[in-house]
Design a protein around this motif. Structure first.
Motif, PDB file in Angstrom:
ATOM      1  N   ALA A  32       0.838  -1.203   0.000  1.00  0.00           N
ATOM      2  CA  ALA A  32       0.000   0.000   0.000  1.00  0.00           C
ATOM      3  C   ALA A  32       0.874   1.255   0.000  1.00  0.00           C
ATOM      4  O   ALA A  32       0.610   2.209  -0.747  1.00  0.00           O
ATOM      5  CB  ALA A  32      -0.941   0.006   1.200  1.00  0.00           C
ATOM      6  N   ALA A  33       1.913   1.262   0.806  1.00  0.00           N
ATOM      7  CA  ALA A  33       2.823   2.411   0.847  1.00  0.00           C
ATOM      8  C   ALA A  33       3.495   2.613  -0.507  1.00  0.00           C
ATOM      9  O   ALA A  33       3.618   3.752  -0.987  1.00  0.00           O
ATOM     10  CB  ALA A  33       3.865   2.223   1.941  1.00  0.00           C
ATOM     11  N   SER A  34       3.920   1.527  -1.132  1.00  0.00           N
ATOM     12  CA  SER A  34       4.538   1.623  -2.464  1.00  0.00           C
ATOM     13  C   SER A  34       3.543   2.139  -3.490  1.00  0.00           C
ATOM     14  O   SER A  34       3.877   2.984  -4.322  1.00  0.00           O
ATOM     15  CB  SER A  34       5.061   0.254  -2.909  1.00  0.00           C
ATOM     16  OG  SER A  34       6.106  -0.170  -2.091  1.00  0.00           O
ATOM     17  N   ALA A  35       2.316   1.641  -3.434  1.00  0.00           N
ATOM     18  CA  ALA A  35       1.287   2.061  -4.388  1.00  0.00           C
ATOM     19  C   ALA A  35       1.000   3.557  -4.272  1.00  0.00           C
ATOM     20  O   ALA A  35       0.812   4.243  -5.283  1.00  0.00           O
ATOM     21  CB  ALA A  35       0.005   1.256  -4.174  1.00  0.00           C
ATOM     22  N   LEU A  36       0.998   4.065  -3.047  1.00  0.00           N
ATOM     23  CA  LEU A  36       0.708   5.490  -2.843  1.00  0.00           C
ATOM     24  C   LEU A  36       1.804   6.396  -3.394  1.00  0.00           C
ATOM     25  O   LEU A  36       1.572   7.585  -3.611  1.00  0.00           O
ATOM     26  CB  LEU A  36       0.475   5.769  -1.361  1.00  0.00           C
ATOM     27  CG  LEU A  36      -0.817   5.177  -0.801  1.00  0.00           C
ATOM     28  CD1 LEU A  36      -0.864   5.345   0.710  1.00  0.00           C
ATOM     29  CD2 LEU A  36      -2.029   5.818  -1.457  1.00  0.00           C
ATOM     30  N   GLN A  37       2.971   5.838  -3.652  1.00  0.00           N
ATOM     31  CA  GLN A  37       4.075   6.621  -4.218  1.00  0.00           C
ATOM     32  C   GLN A  37       4.053   6.657  -5.742  1.00  0.00           C
ATOM     33  O   GLN A  37       4.774   7.441  -6.351  1.00  0.00           O
ATOM     34  CB  GLN A  37       5.417   6.053  -3.747  1.00  0.00           C
ATOM     35  CG  GLN A  37       5.604   6.077  -2.250  1.00  0.00           C
ATOM     36  CD  GLN A  37       5.533   7.476  -1.682  1.00  0.00           C
ATOM     37  OE1 GLN A  37       6.157   8.390  -2.200  1.00  0.00           O
ATOM     38  NE2 GLN A  37       4.751   7.647  -0.628  1.00  0.00           N
ATOM     39  N   LEU A  38       3.242   5.817  -6.353  1.00  0.00           N
ATOM     40  CA  LEU A  38       3.215   5.719  -7.816  1.00  0.00           C
ATOM     41  C   LEU A  38       2.323   6.801  -8.415  1.00  0.00           C
ATOM     42  O   LEU A  38       1.331   7.218  -7.800  1.00  0.00           O
ATOM     43  CB  LEU A  38       2.764   4.320  -8.241  1.00  0.00           C
ATOM     44  CG  LEU A  38       3.731   3.214  -7.831  1.00  0.00           C
ATOM     45  CD1 LEU A  38       3.136   1.844  -8.117  1.00  0.00           C
ATOM     46  CD2 LEU A  38       5.067   3.371  -8.532  1.00  0.00           C
ATOM     47  N   PRO A  39       2.638   7.247  -9.636  1.00  0.00           N
ATOM     48  CA  PRO A  39       1.949   8.396 -10.219  1.00  0.00           C
ATOM     49  C   PRO A  39       0.582   8.124 -10.842  1.00  0.00           C
ATOM     50  O   PRO A  39      -0.211   9.047 -10.992  1.00  0.00           O
ATOM     51  CB  PRO A  39       2.931   8.896 -11.287  1.00  0.00           C
ATOM     52  CG  PRO A  39       3.666   7.660 -11.706  1.00  0.00           C
ATOM     53  CD  PRO A  39       3.781   6.836 -10.456  1.00  0.00           C
ATOM     54  N   THR A  40       0.318   6.885 -11.244  1.00  0.00           N
ATOM     55  CA  THR A  40      -0.933   6.616 -11.960  1.00  0.00           C
ATOM     56  C   THR A  40      -1.542   5.284 -11.514  1.00  0.00           C
ATOM     57  O   THR A  40      -0.849   4.422 -10.971  1.00  0.00           O
ATOM     58  CB  THR A  40      -0.702   6.528 -13.487  1.00  0.00           C
ATOM     59  OG1 THR A  40       0.129   5.386 -13.751  1.00  0.00           O
ATOM     60  CG2 THR A  40      -0.067   7.795 -14.043  1.00  0.00           C
ATOM     61  N   ALA A  41      -2.821   5.135 -11.803  1.00  0.00           N
ATOM     62  CA  ALA A  41      -3.502   3.869 -11.528  1.00  0.00           C
ATOM     63  C   ALA A  41      -2.882   2.738 -12.341  1.00  0.00           C
ATOM     64  O   ALA A  41      -2.758   1.610 -11.861  1.00  0.00           O
ATOM     65  CB  ALA A  41      -4.993   3.993 -11.831  1.00  0.00           C
ATOM     66  N   THR A  42      -2.464   3.036 -13.553  1.00  0.00           N
ATOM     67  CA  THR A  42      -1.823   2.025 -14.398  1.00  0.00           C
ATOM     68  C   THR A  42      -0.532   1.530 -13.767  1.00  0.00           C
ATOM     69  O   THR A  42      -0.258   0.330 -13.748  1.00  0.00           O
ATOM     70  CB  THR A  42      -1.556   2.588 -15.811  1.00  0.00           C
ATOM     71  OG1 THR A  42      -2.801   2.955 -16.398  1.00  0.00           O
ATOM     72  CG2 THR A  42      -0.855   1.572 -16.691  1.00  0.00           C
ATOM     73  N   ALA A  43       0.252   2.438 -13.228  1.00  0.00           N
ATOM     74  CA  ALA A  43       1.498   2.051 -12.563  1.00  0.00           C
ATOM     75  C   ALA A  43       1.212   1.185 -11.335  1.00  0.00           C
ATOM     76  O   ALA A  43       1.924   0.219 -11.064  1.00  0.00           O
ATOM     77  CB  ALA A  43       2.300   3.288 -12.172  1.00  0.00           C
ATOM     78  N   ILE A  44       0.157   1.520 -10.614  1.00  0.00           N
ATOM     79  CA  ILE A  44      -0.230   0.724  -9.442  1.00  0.00           C
ATOM     80  C   ILE A  44      -0.650  -0.678  -9.873  1.00  0.00           C
ATOM     81  O   ILE A  44      -0.227  -1.673  -9.285  1.00  0.00           O
ATOM     82  CB  ILE A  44      -1.353   1.416  -8.652  1.00  0.00           C
ATOM     83  CG1 ILE A  44      -0.819   2.702  -8.021  1.00  0.00           C
ATOM     84  CG2 ILE A  44      -1.931   0.480  -7.590  1.00  0.00           C
ATOM     85  CD1 ILE A  44      -1.900   3.596  -7.442  1.00  0.00           C
ATOM     86  N   ARG A  45      -1.462  -0.769 -10.923  1.00  0.00           N
ATOM     87  CA  ARG A  45      -1.889  -2.087 -11.419  1.00  0.00           C
ATOM     88  C   ARG A  45      -0.697  -2.930 -11.837  1.00  0.00           C
ATOM     89  O   ARG A  45      -0.635  -4.122 -11.552  1.00  0.00           O
ATOM     90  CB  ARG A  45      -2.863  -1.930 -12.579  1.00  0.00           C
ATOM     91  CG  ARG A  45      -4.249  -1.595 -12.141  1.00  0.00           C
ATOM     92  CD  ARG A  45      -5.241  -1.667 -13.307  1.00  0.00           C
ATOM     93  NE  ARG A  45      -6.383  -0.864 -12.987  1.00  0.00           N
ATOM     94  CZ  ARG A  45      -6.584   0.386 -13.383  1.00  0.00           C
ATOM     95  NH1 ARG A  45      -5.705   0.983 -14.160  1.00  0.00           N
ATOM     96  NH2 ARG A  45      -7.656   1.054 -13.026  1.00  0.00           N
ATOM     97  N   ARG A  46       0.257  -2.318 -12.520  1.00  0.00           N
ATOM     98  CA  ARG A  46       1.451  -3.055 -12.959  1.00  0.00           C
ATOM     99  C   ARG A  46       2.242  -3.570 -11.754  1.00  0.00           C
ATOM    100  O   ARG A  46       2.709  -4.707 -11.742  1.00  0.00           O
ATOM    101  CB  ARG A  46       2.335  -2.173 -13.825  1.00  0.00           C
ATOM    102  CG  ARG A  46       1.786  -1.976 -15.212  1.00  0.00           C
ATOM    103  CD  ARG A  46       2.737  -1.170 -16.055  1.00  0.00           C
ATOM    104  NE  ARG A  46       2.128  -0.877 -17.334  1.00  0.00           N
ATOM    105  CZ  ARG A  46       2.243   0.269 -17.971  1.00  0.00           C
ATOM    106  NH1 ARG A  46       2.965   1.250 -17.469  1.00  0.00           N
ATOM    107  NH2 ARG A  46       1.647   0.456 -19.125  1.00  0.00           N
ATOM    108  N   MET A  47       2.405  -2.732 -10.746  1.00  0.00           N
ATOM    109  CA  MET A  47       3.137  -3.133  -9.554  1.00  0.00           C
ATOM    110  C   MET A  47       2.407  -4.270  -8.838  1.00  0.00           C
ATOM    111  O   MET A  47       3.026  -5.258  -8.445  1.00  0.00           O
ATOM    112  CB  MET A  47       3.290  -1.934  -8.608  1.00  0.00           C
ATOM    113  CG  MET A  47       4.156  -2.205  -7.386  1.00  0.00           C
ATOM    114  SD  MET A  47       3.284  -2.708  -5.871  1.00  0.00           S
ATOM    115  CE  MET A  47       2.214  -1.349  -5.544  1.00  0.00           C
ATOM    116  N   LEU A  48       1.106  -4.166  -8.710  1.00  0.00           N
ATOM    117  CA  LEU A  48       0.338  -5.215  -8.039  1.00  0.00           C
ATOM    118  C   LEU A  48       0.355  -6.515  -8.839  1.00  0.00           C
ATOM    119  O   LEU A  48       0.470  -7.598  -8.262  1.00  0.00           O
ATOM    120  CB  LEU A  48      -1.089  -4.752  -7.771  1.00  0.00           C
ATOM    121  CG  LEU A  48      -1.219  -3.634  -6.737  1.00  0.00           C
ATOM    122  CD1 LEU A  48      -2.654  -3.171  -6.634  1.00  0.00           C
ATOM    123  CD2 LEU A  48      -0.674  -4.063  -5.386  1.00  0.00           C
TER     124      LEU A  48
END
Length: 71
Positions: A32-48
């Motif tokens: 969650a902490a890592s996701a909050l540092q990402l710039p876009t929803a797409t970047a979050i989806r890729r990380m997850l």
């Protein structure tokens, strides 16, 4: 993030439950902490996808490993 309930489609429910049962609370907080540092929803989806999909049994992904990763 102190979330105690959320909405998910019936199709995704088995996957979400499998991930929740697989990862530790500390790992979930770190993601969650890592996701909050990402710039876009797409970047979050890729990380997850990168972090969580390997934890799921092939059955929950709709096939076996050979079907998903043709090499």
């Amino acid at each position: 993030m102190d979330v105690d309930e959320f909405s998910v489609s019936p199709f995704d429910l088995p996957r979400v439950k499998a991930v929740i049962r697989t990862i530790t609370h500390a790992r979930a907080r770190a993601l969650a902490a890592s996701a909050l540092q990402l710039p876009t929803a797409t970047a979050i989806r890729r990380m997850l996808d990168r972090e969580l999909v390997p934890l799921l049994p092939a059955l929950l992904l709709g096939g076996d490993d050979a079907e998903r990763d043709p090499e």
